[in-house]
Design an enzyme around this catalytic site. Structure first.
Site, PDB file in Angstrom:
ATOM      1  N   ASP A 115       0.792  -1.232   0.000  1.00 47.52           N
ATOM      2  CA  ASP A 115       0.000   0.000   0.000  1.00 47.52           C
ATOM      3  C   ASP A 115       0.823   1.281   0.000  1.00 47.52           C
ATOM      4  O   ASP A 115       0.540   2.204   0.756  1.00 47.52           O
ATOM      5  CB  ASP A 115      -1.012   0.023   1.151  1.00 47.52           C
ATOM      6  CG  ASP A 115      -0.652  -0.870   2.308  1.00 47.52           C
ATOM      7  OD1 ASP A 115       0.542  -1.042   2.573  1.00 47.52           O
ATOM      8  OD2 ASP A 115      -1.583  -1.391   2.933  1.00 47.52           O
ATOM      9  N   ASP A 170      -7.920  -3.965  -0.942  1.00 45.08           N
ATOM     10  CA  ASP A 170      -7.280  -2.698  -0.565  1.00 45.08           C
ATOM     11  C   ASP A 170      -6.246  -2.235  -1.606  1.00 45.08           C
ATOM     12  O   ASP A 170      -5.978  -1.038  -1.744  1.00 45.08           O
ATOM     13  CB  ASP A 170      -6.533  -2.823   0.767  1.00 45.08           C
ATOM     14  CG  ASP A 170      -7.269  -3.630   1.826  1.00 45.08           C
ATOM     15  OD1 ASP A 170      -8.007  -4.552   1.458  1.00 45.08           O
ATOM     16  OD2 ASP A 170      -7.074  -3.344   3.012  1.00 45.08           O
ATOM     17  N   ARG A 242     -15.390  -1.178   4.417  1.00 45.83           N
ATOM     18  CA  ARG A 242     -14.246  -0.394   3.943  1.00 45.83           C
ATOM     19  C   ARG A 242     -13.689  -0.994   2.651  1.00 45.83           C
ATOM     20  O   ARG A 242     -13.243  -0.274   1.772  1.00 45.83           O
ATOM     21  CB  ARG A 242     -13.181  -0.266   5.023  1.00 45.83           C
ATOM     22  CG  ARG A 242     -12.165   0.797   4.664  1.00 45.83           C
ATOM     23  CD  ARG A 242     -11.465   1.420   5.844  1.00 45.83           C
ATOM     24  NE  ARG A 242     -10.530   0.542   6.501  1.00 45.83           N
ATOM     25  CZ  ARG A 242     -10.718  -0.040   7.684  1.00 45.83           C
ATOM     26  NH1 ARG A 242     -11.839   0.170   8.360  1.00 45.83           N
ATOM     27  NH2 ARG A 242      -9.802  -0.818   8.221  1.00 45.83           N
TER      28      ARG A 242
HETATM   29  N1  GLY Z   1      -5.872  -2.953   5.717  1.00 49.29           N
HETATM   30  C1  GLY Z   1      -6.216  -1.641   5.369  1.00 49.29           C
HETATM   31  C2  GLY Z   1      -7.488  -1.261   5.981  1.00 49.29           C
HETATM   32  O1  GLY Z   1      -7.660  -1.517   7.162  1.00 49.29           O
HETATM   33  O2  GLY Z   1      -8.335  -0.725   5.307  1.00 49.29           O
END
Ligand code: GLY
Length: 392
Positions: A115, A170, A242
């Site tokens: 990321d 993600d 999320r």
């Molecule tokens: N692992 C990244 C998040 O918690 O969105």
């Protein structure tokens, strides 16, 4: 690998000509920047050079358990935003923004995480835009190359930090770093592996109803897809809110960088699922499949989704859809700016937005403020204000 791919310049965001933010928006923005100014000033003066992820009882946890090191760009990103929007002290926020960006530069070659976009797009992209200094763009390019260096030919994806057979939704929020690097350098091989990753994610992590799976597992030898799983959602076949936000935002961004309409279609499908499931309350729980959730809200998902919906409104072309997305985004940030969610500048709560969750299963930052929730909330408000000021 060779490819005839030519990436377009990044697509502009175009909202319907007569689209206007509601009159209430100005007072929302004023309130939010006042809170952000107070909270971020306090954090950087009380805990200089630290990058907390979540609060506990409203207090930032300094050097707490992180699970993975993915958040060091969000505080710098907030500082860059405050250097333009804070009601007072913009110069000192600018100085701090440069400093907190410098602190993370070494991460540009960190190939142990998936990321780097979270780190560098929020910081060095802004530094490059503000300064025009090509050295800042070089940092972005290097981080983009590092992102792509994780590519696995067998399976056709960049794995998550967890293990090589794991793919996370993600990563869709970070993959544009590789596309950016490809665009800036003309490296079409780089673009090709990034696009392959997005097509693999689209095929295996996005379901027919538009919901997103958090994680997918692959056979390392054959590259065959094995099953959908989750780390932060309620169940393997659940819908982690999320992750849904990362999907609708990330596929929209990848459409912006490629002009490939398959990614626009996926962004729309995931956005429509999100909207269908947040029509009433506007703020989702951690996972829609959790029966009677203990915590009603996961505000960071809402903040990120609002940013993604706002972006998609500017990309979708169809004015009716654009309005639905933009209105949902605006109503979401207004709800997050209401007293239930937005901390007051003078209260002890140290974060900006309450009722977010990092990792329910591990008990990290549950029903607290989380750094990325605060960041996406400010970033989305900033973009809305920018539209108000410039029309784009
Ligand atoms: N692992 C990244 C998040 O918690 O969105």
């Amino acid at each position: 690998m060779s490819s005839p791919l030519v990436l377009p310049t990044v697509l502009p965001l175009v909202l319907p000509n007569d689209y206007r933010l509601p009159e209430s928006f100005d007072s929302v923005a004023t309130r939010v920047w006042a809170t952000a100014t107070a909270k971020v000033n306090k954090l950087i003066s009380q805990h200089p050079d630290h990058f907390p992820l979540y609060t506990e009882g409203g207090r930032w946890v300094i050097d707490g358990e992180a699970w993975t090191n993915w958040c060091e760009g969000f505080l710098g990103g907030e500082l860059w935003l405050l250097s333009r929007r804070a009601p007072a002290g913009r110069d000192s926020f600018h100085t701090a923004a440069e400093h907190y960006s410098e602190l993370i530069e070494h991460r540009k070659t960190d190939d142990t995480v998936h990321d780097l976009g979270f780190l560098f797009w929020s910081t060095y992209r802004r530094w490059f835009e503000a300064s025009g200094d090509p050295a800042k763009r070089d940092v972005l390019i290097e981080a983009g190359r590092t992102t792509a260096s994780r590519h696995r030919t067998v399976g056709g994806y960049m794995p998550s930090f967890r293990q090589p057979d794991s793919l996370f939704i993600d990563i869709m929020m970070n993959i544009h770093m590789a596309l950016y690097a490809a665009q800036q350098t003309g490296d079409t091989d780089l673009a090709a592996v990034a696009i392959e990753h997005c097509l693999t994610t689209r095929r295996y992590l996005i379901r027919g109803d538009g919901s997103a799976s958090h994680e997918g597992m692959f056979d390392l030898e054959t590259g065959a897809f094995l099953r959908q799983t989750t780390q932060q959602g309620f169940s393997d076949d659940g819908s982690w809110a999320r992750g849904q936000a990362w999907a609708l935002y990330g596929f929209g961004t990848v459409y912006r960088f490629t002009g490939d309409r398959r990614f626009l279609a996926t962004a729309i499908a995931t956005a429509d699922f999100y909207i269908d499931n947040t029509r009433g309350e506007l703020i989702p729980p951690n996972d829609w499949e959790e029966p009677s959730p203990v915590h009603s809200y996961e505000s960071s998902a809402a903040a990120a989704a609002a940013g993604g919906l706002w972006q998609l409104a500017g990309l979708v072309g169809d004015p009716l859809r654009a309005r639905v997305y933009a209105d949902h985004a605006v109503r979401t940030v207004e709800r997050l700016a209401s007293p239930h969610f937005l901390a007051r500048p003078e209260e002890d709560w140290e974060g900006i937005v309450k009722h977010g969750t990092y990792h329910e299963g591990k008990g990290l930052g549950v029903d607290e403020s989380v750094m990325w929730g605060d960041y996406w909330f400010l970033d989305t408000i900033d973009q809305m204000q920018q539209f108000q000021e410039t029309g784009s």
